[in-house]
Design an enzyme around this catalytic site. Sequence first.
Site, PDB file in Angstrom:
ATOM      1  N   LYS A 157      -1.151  -4.288  -6.873  1.00  0.00           N
ATOM      2  CA  LYS A 157      -1.520  -5.442  -6.043  1.00  0.00           C
ATOM      3  C   LYS A 157      -1.103  -6.741  -6.739  1.00  0.00           C
ATOM      4  CE  LYS A 157      -5.261  -3.022  -3.696  1.00  0.00           C
ATOM      5  NZ  LYS A 157      -6.680  -2.660  -3.641  1.00  0.00           N
ATOM      6  N   GLN A 161     -12.297  -4.183  -6.259  1.00  0.00           N
ATOM      7  CA  GLN A 161     -11.751  -2.838  -6.079  1.00  0.00           C
ATOM      8  C   GLN A 161     -12.881  -1.807  -5.991  1.00  0.00           C
ATOM      9  OE1 GLN A 161      -8.481  -2.232  -5.606  1.00  0.00           O
ATOM     10  NE2 GLN A 161      -8.782  -0.025  -5.406  1.00  0.00           N
ATOM     11  N   ASP A 193     -10.155  -8.131   2.135  1.00  0.00           N
ATOM     12  CA  ASP A 193     -10.287  -6.711   2.491  1.00  0.00           C
ATOM     13  C   ASP A 193     -10.830  -6.540   3.910  1.00  0.00           C
ATOM     14  OD1 ASP A 193      -9.486  -4.810   0.566  1.00  0.00           O
ATOM     15  OD2 ASP A 193     -11.227  -5.237  -0.701  1.00  0.00           O
TER      16      ASP A 193
HETATM   17  N1  GUN Z   1     -10.302   1.312  -2.807  1.00  0.00           N
HETATM   18  C1  GUN Z   1      -9.527   2.083  -2.019  1.00  0.00           C
HETATM   19  N2  GUN Z   1      -8.971   1.350  -1.031  1.00  0.00           N
HETATM   20  C2  GUN Z   1      -9.428   0.095  -1.192  1.00  0.00           C
HETATM   21  C3  GUN Z   1      -9.205  -1.111  -0.482  1.00  0.00           C
HETATM   22  O1  GUN Z   1      -8.486  -1.185   0.522  1.00  0.00           O
HETATM   23  N3  GUN Z   1      -9.841  -2.203  -0.977  1.00  0.00           N
HETATM   24  C4  GUN Z   1     -10.657  -2.151  -2.057  1.00  0.00           C
HETATM   25  N4  GUN Z   1     -11.249  -3.264  -2.442  1.00  0.00           N
HETATM   26  N5  GUN Z   1     -10.874  -1.053  -2.741  1.00  0.00           N
HETATM   27  C5  GUN Z   1     -10.268   0.067  -2.294  1.00  0.00           C
END
Ligand code: GUN
Length: 290
Positions: free
Chosen positions: A53, A97, A120
């Site tokens: 990311k 996350q 998100d």
């Molecule tokens: N863990 C797995 N997928 C995601 C996501 O799309 N966002 C976040 N914050 N954590 C995740």
Amino acid sequence: MTARIIDGKALSATVRAEVAERVKTLRAQGIQPGLAVVLVGEDPASQVYVRNKAAACEQAGLHSRVIRMGEDTTEAELLDVVRQLNDDASIHGILVQLPLPGHMNTAKVIETIAAEKDVDGFHISNAGLLMTGKPLFRPCTPYGVMKMLESEQVAIWGAEAVVVGASNIVGKPMAMLLLAAGATVTLCNSKTRDLGKQTRRADILIVATGRPGMVTADMIKPGAVVIDVGINRLPDGGLVGDVEFEGAREVAGAITPVPGGVGPMTIAMLLVNTLEAAERSAAGISLQTQ
Ligand code: GUN
């Protein structure tokens, strides 16, 4: 029939290039979109996602800040960090996350993120806006799937769409986006009786269960568009989705591969959400005025 392969990697590159152009425009006005990613603990998969990311941000001209916190961080310490990021004008998007360590209340952490920085789309306000057809942020993975369907010119209006997996992150928002686009949506979960009976009706089949090989060729309607959201690591280190790819590709009309399907789109749409948060912030648009 052998299915058309939907290339998420290529589409992601196109979306990211578009983001980079819009970032240039914003930077010319003196604003650089910024994303903060908070990672608590040592989960190896999360480490990889967070690295990817941050790299994608740099590549598209956004700035990223990765905040790594130990497994033994208290919830109060994490909430403090989130609040500081809420108040930081150089940060337009905040992503914590998941999964968080077991001693944390995930819902409380998500609700502490300012809704207008919740790239998100997991905050209860954003979930509510999506549910009522006025989304501010669409959760990145379902948003990426919609982008793929659009790019493949899949007819959604009036189509039978079946979503397997009812998580808050993927399945539920996916169902809402498909519904808003005019599909008749069936949302299946782990208790669904005779899953194949449901999936065989699908013109569009989205699978997000986290179980390798959950959907097999006999569960797919010939010609269906199959989107595999699963990313499962095998003992030999290889990656597979939730759909048995080799069999499914002989029945489906189009199918996403794993890797190189939905995964790259999730990151591309995170950049889109962060960019749009910065654009809204620059235009003085708040949750109340949008
Ligand atoms: N863990 C797995 N997928 C995601 C996501 O799309 N966002 C976040 N914050 N954590 C995740």
